[in-house]
Structure formats: structure tokens, C-alpha cells
Design a protein around this motif. Structure first.
Motif, PDB file in Angstrom:
ATOM      1  N   LEU A  53       1.021  -1.164   0.114  1.00  0.00           N
ATOM      2  CA  LEU A  53      -0.464  -0.261   0.200  1.00  0.00           C
ATOM      3  C   LEU A  53       1.156   1.280  -0.100  1.00  0.00           C
ATOM      4  O   LEU A  53       0.332   2.230  -0.870  1.00  0.00           O
ATOM      5  CB  LEU A  53      -0.832  -0.355   1.709  1.00  0.00           C
ATOM      6  N   LYS A  54       1.989   1.248   1.224  1.00  0.00           N
ATOM      7  CA  LYS A  54       2.719   2.829   0.740  1.00  0.00           C
ATOM      8  C   LYS A  54       3.751   2.719  -0.224  1.00  0.00           C
ATOM      9  O   LYS A  54       3.363   3.732  -0.569  1.00  0.00           O
ATOM     10  CB  LYS A  54       3.858   2.089   1.780  1.00  0.00           C
ATOM     11  N   ARG A  55       4.101   1.750  -1.476  1.00  0.00           N
ATOM     12  CA  ARG A  55       4.668   1.658  -2.387  1.00  0.00           C
ATOM     13  C   ARG A  55       3.350   2.804  -3.651  1.00  0.00           C
ATOM     14  O   ARG A  55       4.223   3.099  -4.407  1.00  0.00           O
ATOM     15  CB  ARG A  55       5.175   0.335  -2.927  1.00  0.00           C
ATOM     16  N   CYS A  56       2.894   1.274  -2.912  1.00  0.00           N
ATOM     17  CA  CYS A  56       1.678   1.722  -4.721  1.00  0.00           C
ATOM     18  C   CYS A  56       0.675   3.486  -4.337  1.00  0.00           C
ATOM     19  O   CYS A  56       0.705   4.887  -4.903  1.00  0.00           O
ATOM     20  CB  CYS A  56       0.119   1.085  -4.118  1.00  0.00           C
ATOM     21  N   SER A  57       0.982   4.209  -2.548  1.00  0.00           N
ATOM     22  CA  SER A  57       0.543   5.519  -2.853  1.00  0.00           C
ATOM     23  C   SER A  57       1.906   6.053  -2.910  1.00  0.00           C
ATOM     24  O   SER A  57       1.295   7.201  -4.030  1.00  0.00           O
ATOM     25  CB  SER A  57       0.539   5.404  -1.362  1.00  0.00           C
ATOM     26  N   LYS A  58       2.860   6.136  -3.163  1.00  0.00           N
ATOM     27  CA  LYS A  58       4.348   6.695  -3.012  1.00  0.00           C
ATOM     28  C   LYS A  58       4.124   6.584  -4.938  1.00  0.00           C
ATOM     29  O   LYS A  58       4.616   7.660  -5.687  1.00  0.00           O
ATOM     30  CB  LYS A  58       5.399   5.390  -2.470  1.00  0.00           C
ATOM     31  N   GLY A  60       1.355   6.501  -6.908  1.00  0.00           N
ATOM     32  CA  GLY A  60       0.434   6.840  -7.453  1.00  0.00           C
ATOM     33  C   GLY A  60      -0.746   6.014  -8.047  1.00  0.00           C
ATOM     34  O   GLY A  60      -1.437   6.228  -9.301  1.00  0.00           O
ATOM     35  N   ILE A  61      -0.773   4.978  -7.503  1.00  0.00           N
ATOM     36  CA  ILE A  61      -1.145   4.080  -7.705  1.00  0.00           C
ATOM     37  C   ILE A  61      -2.287   3.807  -6.481  1.00  0.00           C
ATOM     38  O   ILE A  61      -2.571   3.935  -6.080  1.00  0.00           O
ATOM     39  CB  ILE A  61      -1.082   2.170  -7.658  1.00  0.00           C
ATOM     40  N   ASP A  62      -3.774   3.241  -7.055  1.00  0.00           N
ATOM     41  CA  ASP A  62      -4.943   3.147  -5.912  1.00  0.00           C
ATOM     42  C   ASP A  62      -4.541   2.127  -5.729  1.00  0.00           C
ATOM     43  O   ASP A  62      -5.024   0.898  -6.395  1.00  0.00           O
ATOM     44  CB  ASP A  62      -6.241   4.063  -7.079  1.00  0.00           C
ATOM     45  N   ALA A  63      -5.042   2.097  -4.632  1.00  0.00           N
ATOM     46  CA  ALA A  63      -4.993   0.637  -4.198  1.00  0.00           C
ATOM     47  C   ALA A  63      -6.149  -0.059  -2.990  1.00  0.00           C
ATOM     48  O   ALA A  63      -5.588   1.488  -1.733  1.00  0.00           O
ATOM     49  CB  ALA A  63      -3.317  -0.012  -3.293  1.00  0.00           C
ATOM     50  N   ALA A  64      -6.395  -0.742  -2.400  1.00  0.00           N
ATOM     51  CA  ALA A  64      -7.399  -0.984  -1.967  1.00  0.00           C
ATOM     52  C   ALA A  64      -7.485  -2.567  -0.975  1.00  0.00           C
ATOM     53  O   ALA A  64      -6.839  -3.089  -1.927  1.00  0.00           O
ATOM     54  CB  ALA A  64      -9.132  -0.677  -2.754  1.00  0.00           C
ATOM     55  N   VAL A  65      -8.169  -2.606  -0.297  1.00  0.00           N
ATOM     56  CA  VAL A  65      -7.607  -3.984   0.844  1.00  0.00           C
ATOM     57  C   VAL A  65      -9.455  -4.598   0.666  1.00  0.00           C
ATOM     58  O   VAL A  65     -10.578  -3.658   0.960  1.00  0.00           O
ATOM     59  CB  VAL A  65      -7.363  -3.610   2.225  1.00  0.00           C
ATOM     60  N   ARG A  66      -9.519  -5.901  -0.102  1.00  0.00           N
ATOM     61  CA  ARG A  66     -10.796  -6.471   0.532  1.00  0.00           C
ATOM     62  C   ARG A  66     -10.671  -7.719   1.457  1.00  0.00           C
ATOM     63  O   ARG A  66     -10.276  -8.245   1.420  1.00  0.00           O
ATOM     64  CB  ARG A  66     -11.437  -7.291  -0.915  1.00  0.00           C
ATOM     65  N   GLU A  67     -10.773  -7.034   2.948  1.00  0.00           N
ATOM     66  CA  GLU A  67     -10.636  -8.435   4.059  1.00  0.00           C
ATOM     67  C   GLU A  67     -11.657  -9.139   3.797  1.00  0.00           C
ATOM     68  O   GLU A  67     -12.720  -8.682   4.606  1.00  0.00           O
ATOM     69  CB  GLU A  67     -10.583  -7.428   5.006  1.00  0.00           C
ATOM     70  N   LEU A  68     -11.172  -9.831   3.791  1.00  0.00           N
ATOM     71  CA  LEU A  68     -12.979 -11.285   4.025  1.00  0.00           C
ATOM     72  C   LEU A  68     -12.593 -11.852   5.670  1.00  0.00           C
ATOM     73  O   LEU A  68     -12.028 -11.997   6.080  1.00  0.00           O
ATOM     74  CB  LEU A  68     -12.437 -11.885   2.927  1.00  0.00           C
ATOM     75  N   PRO A  69     -13.756 -11.943   6.580  1.00  0.00           N
ATOM     76  CA  PRO A  69     -13.528 -13.340   7.486  1.00  0.00           C
ATOM     77  C   PRO A  69     -12.713 -14.826   6.966  1.00  0.00           C
ATOM     78  O   PRO A  69     -12.849 -15.074   6.227  1.00  0.00           O
ATOM     79  CB  PRO A  69     -14.742 -13.255   7.843  1.00  0.00           C
ATOM     80  N   GLU A  70     -12.174 -15.017   8.442  1.00  0.00           N
ATOM     81  CA  GLU A  70     -10.773 -15.877   8.420  1.00  0.00           C
ATOM     82  C   GLU A  70     -11.961 -17.525   7.681  1.00  0.00           C
ATOM     83  O   GLU A  70     -11.606 -18.203   7.402  1.00  0.00           O
ATOM     84  CB  GLU A  70     -10.536 -16.136   9.618  1.00  0.00           C
ATOM     85  N   ASP A  71     -13.067 -17.085   8.133  1.00  0.00           N
ATOM     86  CA  ASP A  71     -14.311 -18.655   8.051  1.00  0.00           C
ATOM     87  C   ASP A  71     -15.012 -18.515   7.008  1.00  0.00           C
ATOM     88  O   ASP A  71     -15.731 -18.826   7.001  1.00  0.00           O
ATOM     89  CB  ASP A  71     -14.348 -18.935   9.556  1.00  0.00           C
ATOM     90  N   ILE A  72     -14.930 -18.262   6.186  1.00  0.00           N
ATOM     91  CA  ILE A  72     -15.254 -17.511   5.186  1.00  0.00           C
ATOM     92  C   ILE A  72     -15.382 -18.796   4.270  1.00  0.00           C
ATOM     93  O   ILE A  72     -14.872 -19.166   4.439  1.00  0.00           O
ATOM     94  CB  ILE A  72     -15.127 -16.106   3.765  1.00  0.00           C
ATOM     95  N   ALA A  73     -16.890 -19.097   3.753  1.00  0.00           N
ATOM     96  CA  ALA A  73     -17.407 -20.336   3.121  1.00  0.00           C
ATOM     97  C   ALA A  73     -16.661 -20.271   1.463  1.00  0.00           C
ATOM     98  O   ALA A  73     -16.460 -19.102   0.586  1.00  0.00           O
ATOM     99  CB  ALA A  73     -18.684 -20.752   2.645  1.00  0.00           C
ATOM    100  N   GLN A  74     -16.451 -21.394   0.820  1.00  0.00           N
ATOM    101  CA  GLN A  74     -15.688 -21.213  -0.481  1.00  0.00           C
ATOM    102  C   GLN A  74     -16.400 -20.480  -1.710  1.00  0.00           C
ATOM    103  O   GLN A  74     -16.014 -19.882  -2.898  1.00  0.00           O
ATOM    104  CB  GLN A  74     -15.492 -22.531  -0.849  1.00  0.00           C
TER     105      GLN A  74
END
Length: 284
Positions: A53-58, A60-74
Motif C-alpha cells: 500500500l505504501k509503495r502504490c501510494s508513493k 500514484g497507484i490507487d490501492a484498496a484492501v478487500r478483507e474477508l473473514p477467516e471462516d468465509i465459505a468457499q
């Protein structure tokens, strides 16, 4: 004594070039975008994510995180991944692996869109690496090794390269990338007979075996270049590589440290892949 070759100068040189490329894209009204897909909150994933994220920001790339729960079903994970695949604003997807037990990599790797797959998860990109197809995306770590060798002007053509480890993340693609540079390549693994002897013939030794400080000076030819891609925690709780650097440094001509070696270049390679994907998707 061997020269300690650090990753930061390599990463900075790549980033400088990429920043100019992003500026040129933004003039055309295009901003490259990366989405990181992470299941749970594994410590090493979070560390890599912060760096990316730090490198992308430096750059000029937009970066986002899609965090999903540890127990997510397939099926739910696949649904989420398809949403990112279909999002036209997203150029690149980085999926953290390994997954928790309930998620099957062998199913999911066929779901990720190959043109957005930034770390060679899709079998399509694996095939493109094999075929030397430049529209594919090789894994970030082996690509970082090649960039380090280029930056420090290490000759690869005609040189004997030995890789320790045969994973799909490092060993196998590393062999292909070195073969593409016209090196003569050998892969060593747990069933290799007399591994120290085989390794001690290498001009370039790349180590990714996943065992802390396993590789000592008996594996290293005088004047060899040693690249350590391992990340482990030693008995004192400190980060270390697969190479016993202090023991190998006197014999090597160049050697990468851990930390501050290959790992520090991988986020720049990830950014490089996002920009490449963005250009390909925009027919540039």
C-alpha cells in the motif's frame, strides 16, 4: 568478503520509472488500481500489505484492501472474487495465499481473471511464464530476483544457476525466468542427492527452501552470487533467511541480506505489474 546487495536501491530505481509512467497515464485520464484480497489477518500478510500500500501510494497507484473473514465459505469467497474480477475500475488483483483449510486453491485459481492476476495464481499466467509470453504476470518474488541481478549487473547468460526449492511461488517460476535469461538451470529439492556439491557449482545460487539459516558456506562456490528469498524467524525471534549469511559472505562475491533484500523489491514488482495490466487493458 562478499558485497551485501540490498533491495532498496533496486526498488527505488523501479519506483522512479513507474511514477513517470503513472503520471503519463493520469494525463490520459487513467489511474491504475490494485485490490488486495485478504482472508483473515495473518501477520506476514499484513506486513506485506502495508509495504504494498505504501509503495502504490508513493507511485500514484490507487490501492484498496478487500478483507474477508477467516471462516468465509468457499462459494462466498468465489462470489467476492468475481465481484473484483468484474469491477472495470480494478486493473490488478493480489490474493494472499495460503488460504485457510476450507478454501481450495485448486478451484479458486481458475476463478481469478488472468489479466488481473498480479502474482501468477492463475494457470494461464503459469503457462505464459513457461512460454515467455510477455502479456503474462510472473510471480513477484522471482521477478524481484531477476531485477536485483540486473540492477547489480550480474551476468546471467551462460551462467550456471542453481535454485534450492521447487514451489510454484518461487522455485519453478524462478527456473523459467533464469532460463529466459539464458542461464543453465538446476533445481535442488529435498530428494536431491549431495545437494552441497550440486550447489557449490553454481555461479548464481537462489535459495527458497523455507528453513532458517540452513544454507552454509559448503553450498557456496568461491565468487558465487547468493540470493536468499527465505523469510523465517530464528530461535531469538529475529527475522532471518534460509542462508547463514555470516558463514557464506566470505566466499560469495555478492549476497542479499534478510531482511532488506529480495522482500523489499517485491512490492515494486507488484506495482510494475499493476501498471502493465492497466496498459494492456487500455490497449496502450
Amino acid at each position: 568478503m562478499g558485497q551485501i546487495i540490498k533491495g532498496k536501491p533496486v526498488a527505488d530505481a523501479i519506483s522512479e520509472t513507474l511514477t513517470k509512467e503513472v503520471e503519463n497515464l493520469k494525463v490520459k485520464g487513467i489511474t491504475p488500481k490494485l485490490v488486495i484480497v485478504r482472508v483473515g489477518a495473518n501477520g506476514s500478510d499484513l506486513a506485506y500489505e502495508r509495504g504494498a500500500l505504501k509503495r502504490c501510494s508513493k507511485i500514484g497507484i490507487d490501492a484498496a484492501v478487500r478483507e474477508l473473514p477467516e471462516d468465509i465459505a468457499q462459494d462466498k469467497f468465489i462470489e467476492e472474487l468475481k465481484k473484483v474480477n468484474e469491477d472495470k475500475s480494478v486493473n490488478g488483483i493480489m490474493v494472499f495465499r495460503p488460504f485457510p483449510k476450507q478454501l481450495d486453491e485448486n478451484v479458486i485459481k481458475y476463478v481469478i481473471a488472468p489479466e488481473k492476476d498480479m502474482d501468477c495464481f492463475s494457470p494461464v499466467n503459469v503457462a505464459k511464464v513457461m512460454e515467455k509470453d510477455k502479456t503474462g504476470f510472473a510471480p513477484c518474488t522471482p521477478s524481484a530476483v531477476i531485477e536485483i541481478l540486473r540492477h547489480y549487473k550480474v551476468p546471467m547468460q551462460g551462467k550456471r544457476a542453481v535454485i534450492i526449492g521447487r514451489s510454484m511461488i518461487v522455485g519453478k517460476p524462478m527456473a523459467m525466468l533464469l532460463l529466459n535469461e539464458n542461464s543453465t538451470v538446476t533445481i535442488c529439492h529435498s530428494k536431491t542427492v549431495d545437494m552441497p556439491e550440486v550447489c557449490s557449482e553454481a555461479d548464481i545460487l537462489v535459495v527458497g527452501i523455507g528453513r532458517a539459516k540452513m544454507i552454509d558456506s559448503k553450498y557456496v562456490k568461491d565468487g558465487a552470487v547468493v540470493i536468499d528469498v527465505g523469510i523465517n524467524v530464528d530461535k531469538n525471534g529475529k527475522i532471518c533467511g534460509d542462508v547463514n549469511t555470516a558463514d557464506c559472505e566470505p566466499k560469495a562475491s555478492m549476497i542479499t541480506p534478510v531482511p532488506a533484500g529480495v522482500g523489499s523489491v517485491t512490492s515494486s514488482i507488484l506495482a510494475q505489474h499493476v501498471i502493465k495490466a492497466c496498459k494492456l487493458q487500455n490497449n496502450l
